[in-house]
Write a protein that holds these residues in place. Sequence first.
Motif, PDB file in Angstrom:
ATOM      1  N   LEU A 154      -5.286 -20.090  33.819  1.00  0.00           N
ATOM      2  CA  LEU A 154      -4.815 -20.974  32.760  1.00  0.00           C
ATOM      3  C   LEU A 154      -3.886 -20.255  31.785  1.00  0.00           C
ATOM      4  O   LEU A 154      -4.116 -19.092  31.443  1.00  0.00           O
ATOM      5  CB  LEU A 154      -6.006 -21.551  31.990  1.00  0.00           C
ATOM      6  CG  LEU A 154      -6.954 -22.462  32.765  1.00  0.00           C
ATOM      7  CD1 LEU A 154      -8.140 -22.853  31.893  1.00  0.00           C
ATOM      8  CD2 LEU A 154      -6.237 -23.707  33.276  1.00  0.00           C
ATOM      9  N   GLN A 155      -2.871 -20.961  31.331  1.00  0.00           N
ATOM     10  CA  GLN A 155      -1.997 -20.465  30.281  1.00  0.00           C
ATOM     11  C   GLN A 155      -2.496 -20.884  28.904  1.00  0.00           C
ATOM     12  O   GLN A 155      -2.023 -20.376  27.885  1.00  0.00           O
ATOM     13  CB  GLN A 155      -0.575 -21.002  30.481  1.00  0.00           C
ATOM     14  CG  GLN A 155       0.047 -20.616  31.809  1.00  0.00           C
ATOM     15  CD  GLN A 155       0.090 -19.110  32.008  1.00  0.00           C
ATOM     16  OE1 GLN A 155       0.620 -18.389  31.152  1.00  0.00           O
ATOM     17  NE2 GLN A 155      -0.462 -18.629  33.104  1.00  0.00           N
ATOM     18  N   LEU A 156      -3.434 -21.816  28.868  1.00  0.00           N
ATOM     19  CA  LEU A 156      -3.974 -22.333  27.620  1.00  0.00           C
ATOM     20  C   LEU A 156      -5.047 -21.391  27.086  1.00  0.00           C
ATOM     21  O   LEU A 156      -5.797 -20.799  27.857  1.00  0.00           O
ATOM     22  CB  LEU A 156      -4.558 -23.734  27.838  1.00  0.00           C
ATOM     23  CG  LEU A 156      -3.559 -24.779  28.349  1.00  0.00           C
ATOM     24  CD1 LEU A 156      -4.295 -26.056  28.739  1.00  0.00           C
ATOM     25  CD2 LEU A 156      -2.499 -25.081  27.292  1.00  0.00           C
ATOM     26  N   TRP A 157      -5.147 -21.316  25.755  1.00  0.00           N
ATOM     27  CA  TRP A 157      -6.060 -20.381  25.111  1.00  0.00           C
ATOM     28  C   TRP A 157      -7.411 -21.033  24.856  1.00  0.00           C
ATOM     29  O   TRP A 157      -7.497 -22.163  24.392  1.00  0.00           O
ATOM     30  CB  TRP A 157      -5.479 -19.901  23.781  1.00  0.00           C
ATOM     31  CG  TRP A 157      -4.207 -19.129  23.937  1.00  0.00           C
ATOM     32  CD1 TRP A 157      -2.949 -19.640  24.069  1.00  0.00           C
ATOM     33  CD2 TRP A 157      -4.067 -17.718  23.986  1.00  0.00           C
ATOM     34  NE1 TRP A 157      -2.028 -18.636  24.192  1.00  0.00           N
ATOM     35  CE2 TRP A 157      -2.681 -17.429  24.140  1.00  0.00           C
ATOM     36  CE3 TRP A 157      -4.962 -16.652  23.897  1.00  0.00           C
ATOM     37  CZ2 TRP A 157      -2.184 -16.141  24.207  1.00  0.00           C
ATOM     38  CZ3 TRP A 157      -4.463 -15.356  23.968  1.00  0.00           C
ATOM     39  CH2 TRP A 157      -3.098 -15.103  24.117  1.00  0.00           C
ATOM     40  N   GLY A 158      -8.479 -20.301  25.168  1.00  0.00           N
ATOM     41  CA  GLY A 158      -9.817 -20.763  24.840  1.00  0.00           C
ATOM     42  C   GLY A 158     -10.648 -21.147  26.045  1.00  0.00           C
ATOM     43  O   GLY A 158     -10.154 -21.790  26.977  1.00  0.00           O
ATOM     44  N   GLU A 159     -11.933 -20.768  26.022  1.00  0.00           N
ATOM     45  CA  GLU A 159     -12.819 -21.067  27.148  1.00  0.00           C
ATOM     46  C   GLU A 159     -13.030 -22.567  27.327  1.00  0.00           C
ATOM     47  O   GLU A 159     -13.281 -23.028  28.443  1.00  0.00           O
ATOM     48  CB  GLU A 159     -14.174 -20.373  26.950  1.00  0.00           C
ATOM     49  CG  GLU A 159     -15.113 -20.523  28.138  1.00  0.00           C
ATOM     50  CD  GLU A 159     -16.430 -19.806  27.948  1.00  0.00           C
ATOM     51  OE1 GLU A 159     -17.336 -20.007  28.782  1.00  0.00           O
ATOM     52  OE2 GLU A 159     -16.562 -19.040  26.964  1.00  0.00           O
ATOM     53  N   HIS A 160     -12.916 -23.335  26.251  1.00  0.00           N
ATOM     54  CA  HIS A 160     -13.125 -24.775  26.360  1.00  0.00           C
ATOM     55  C   HIS A 160     -12.135 -25.430  27.318  1.00  0.00           C
ATOM     56  O   HIS A 160     -12.413 -26.504  27.869  1.00  0.00           O
ATOM     57  CB  HIS A 160     -13.044 -25.440  24.982  1.00  0.00           C
ATOM     58  CG  HIS A 160     -11.765 -25.189  24.248  1.00  0.00           C
ATOM     59  ND1 HIS A 160     -11.455 -23.980  23.668  1.00  0.00           N
ATOM     60  CD2 HIS A 160     -10.718 -26.002  23.988  1.00  0.00           C
ATOM     61  CE1 HIS A 160     -10.272 -24.057  23.092  1.00  0.00           C
ATOM     62  NE2 HIS A 160      -9.804 -25.277  23.273  1.00  0.00           N
ATOM     63  N   HIS A 161     -10.987 -24.776  27.533  1.00  0.00           N
ATOM     64  CA  HIS A 161     -10.006 -25.351  28.454  1.00  0.00           C
ATOM     65  C   HIS A 161     -10.441 -25.236  29.915  1.00  0.00           C
ATOM     66  O   HIS A 161      -9.875 -25.929  30.775  1.00  0.00           O
ATOM     67  CB  HIS A 161      -8.644 -24.706  28.252  1.00  0.00           C
ATOM     68  CG  HIS A 161      -7.908 -25.235  27.055  1.00  0.00           C
ATOM     69  ND1 HIS A 161      -7.618 -26.573  26.890  1.00  0.00           N
ATOM     70  CD2 HIS A 161      -7.423 -24.606  25.951  1.00  0.00           C
ATOM     71  CE1 HIS A 161      -6.982 -26.750  25.754  1.00  0.00           C
ATOM     72  NE2 HIS A 161      -6.851 -25.581  25.161  1.00  0.00           N
ATOM     73  N   VAL A 221      -0.536 -26.567  39.334  1.00  0.00           N
ATOM     74  CA  VAL A 221      -0.189 -27.317  38.118  1.00  0.00           C
ATOM     75  C   VAL A 221      -1.025 -26.837  36.937  1.00  0.00           C
ATOM     76  O   VAL A 221      -0.503 -26.606  35.837  1.00  0.00           O
ATOM     77  CB  VAL A 221      -0.374 -28.828  38.340  1.00  0.00           C
ATOM     78  CG1 VAL A 221      -0.194 -29.585  37.025  1.00  0.00           C
ATOM     79  CG2 VAL A 221       0.611 -29.348  39.379  1.00  0.00           C
ATOM     80  N   LEU A 222      -2.328 -26.670  37.150  1.00  0.00           N
ATOM     81  CA  LEU A 222      -3.191 -26.202  36.072  1.00  0.00           C
ATOM     82  C   LEU A 222      -2.787 -24.807  35.601  1.00  0.00           C
ATOM     83  O   LEU A 222      -2.876 -24.494  34.408  1.00  0.00           O
ATOM     84  CB  LEU A 222      -4.650 -26.191  36.522  1.00  0.00           C
ATOM     85  CG  LEU A 222      -5.295 -27.555  36.786  1.00  0.00           C
ATOM     86  CD1 LEU A 222      -6.715 -27.379  37.314  1.00  0.00           C
ATOM     87  CD2 LEU A 222      -5.306 -28.410  35.519  1.00  0.00           C
ATOM     88  N   SER A 223      -2.339 -23.981  36.524  1.00  0.00           N
ATOM     89  CA  SER A 223      -1.967 -22.602  36.174  1.00  0.00           C
ATOM     90  C   SER A 223      -0.638 -22.519  35.433  1.00  0.00           C
ATOM     91  O   SER A 223      -0.367 -21.525  34.765  1.00  0.00           O
ATOM     92  CB  SER A 223      -1.906 -21.741  37.438  1.00  0.00           C
ATOM     93  OG  SER A 223      -3.170 -21.638  38.049  1.00  0.00           O
ATOM     94  N   SER A 224       0.169 -23.535  35.558  1.00  0.00           N
ATOM     95  CA  SER A 224       1.485 -23.505  34.900  1.00  0.00           C
ATOM     96  C   SER A 224       1.536 -24.401  33.667  1.00  0.00           C
ATOM     97  O   SER A 224       2.512 -24.360  32.909  1.00  0.00           O
ATOM     98  CB  SER A 224       2.581 -23.943  35.885  1.00  0.00           C
ATOM     99  OG  SER A 224       2.356 -25.274  36.324  1.00  0.00           O
ATOM    100  N   ALA A 225       0.496 -25.196  33.450  1.00  0.00           N
ATOM    101  CA  ALA A 225       0.513 -26.167  32.350  1.00  0.00           C
ATOM    102  C   ALA A 225       0.495 -25.482  30.997  1.00  0.00           C
ATOM    103  O   ALA A 225      -0.319 -24.585  30.748  1.00  0.00           O
ATOM    104  CB  ALA A 225      -0.671 -27.120  32.467  1.00  0.00           C
TER     105      ALA A 225
END
Length: 461
Positions: free
Chosen positions: A275-282, A306-310
Amino acid sequence: MIPMTLAEVASIVNGELSDSSLADRMVTGNVEFDSRKVGPGDLFLALEGSRVDGHEFAEDVAASGAVATIATKDVPTAAVYVGDAIAALTKLASVVARRSEAVIIGVTGSNGKTSTKDLMAALCESHGPTVSTRENFNNELGHPYTVCQVQPETRYLVLEVSARGLGHITHLTDIAPPDIGVVLNVGISHLDGFGSIETTAKAKGELPESLGSDGTAVLNADDERVAAMRARTSATVLTYGYRQPAAVSATALESRDGRYAFTLTTPSGQAHVALQLWGEHHVSNALAAAGVAHTLGIPVSQTADVLSSAGRRSQRRMDVFTNADNVTVIDDSYNANPASMAGALRSLAAIPTSGRRIAALGLMADLEELSHSEHSSVGTLAAQLGIDEVIAVGEGTEPIVAAIRDVATSTHGTHTGDQTTAIELIRDRVRPGDTVLVKGSRYRTWDIADHLRGAQEDQIQ
């Protein structure tokens, strides 16, 4: 919008055309209530606000190409006159949803709705034309407005479904009956409307209840209140989670300085996600989105890509950037409740920094009698995580600082009465290399985030 004549529009909304000669005019664009967004073929919805009356812009939108204005009082241009503008929009959206062949996906939860909706939209867009809720247009106006954006070619409609009380979700799902319903979690939020977490669970469960036997309910196995909703739906149930056994799961979880990688497992196979998004909640949000992708038949390898590039799509939600003063800022200031506040603090604790970790925290609104204890819990958690400094902003946040002092750790807590004072404190104390989290309910910390943004230098990807 699905194209239709003004005569059809008038019939659907129980309205009256300003001139019968307008009957065959075609609406080929969208329905817009912001006059600045109106273009050729659009239908303008004139709303009477406390400061601005949309009827005053009828001539402007006509000049921009609007086919007509849906109006509740006289305008000097082509119009469909109705008694209630929002009710008219709702009726129009209901017909658009039923004429469309798009798969309708609804997502609800106490927190994470917008971020998960954005991930679902990205996955659907990789598979076909998609319409999704903009930002958090998820209420009685935003929901039908989004539905009316559907065009004949739209293949997927992704809707964020919000509620502040019982019956709200039922109302929204009546407008656009979902084929897939996703419930993320049940937490402490909007207690002014719900009253208790049990009522919150009952309200969120209206989404799986709305599904037919040919639908799919995507439920979070890690939340026992959500998992129990299995009994409230006739739809096929697909579970997701990474703490409890689930059909869609994450294993080999690895933190990469606050961003997570894992092995995604679905009934159709496995793939690696970073994931590129920050935080375990993602991680949980991504699994919910993967559950939808599996239901739609999207290959697991494509889902993982897609999830890895979002990236982040919506404002003030885990927006991590470095400003011109070399301060790393985590702008998660859009809104806050106990669960999202805890997640943001954990993200602050995990992000790499050469300086101190500082949190500017505003009020978590609508907690009613739980406000004192929940704000106190925030202070305790911040101290336990070793956050260097906490600035509690505004009335009602005093328990954050009191709890920090009770824990008696190295965390320093300060209470300020307003954002202006907090900004002055930040100017005095924040240094290059520090990392600052800004979090609070709605507007209560927005000025602080905007001050720190200042001359934003670069986005951390």
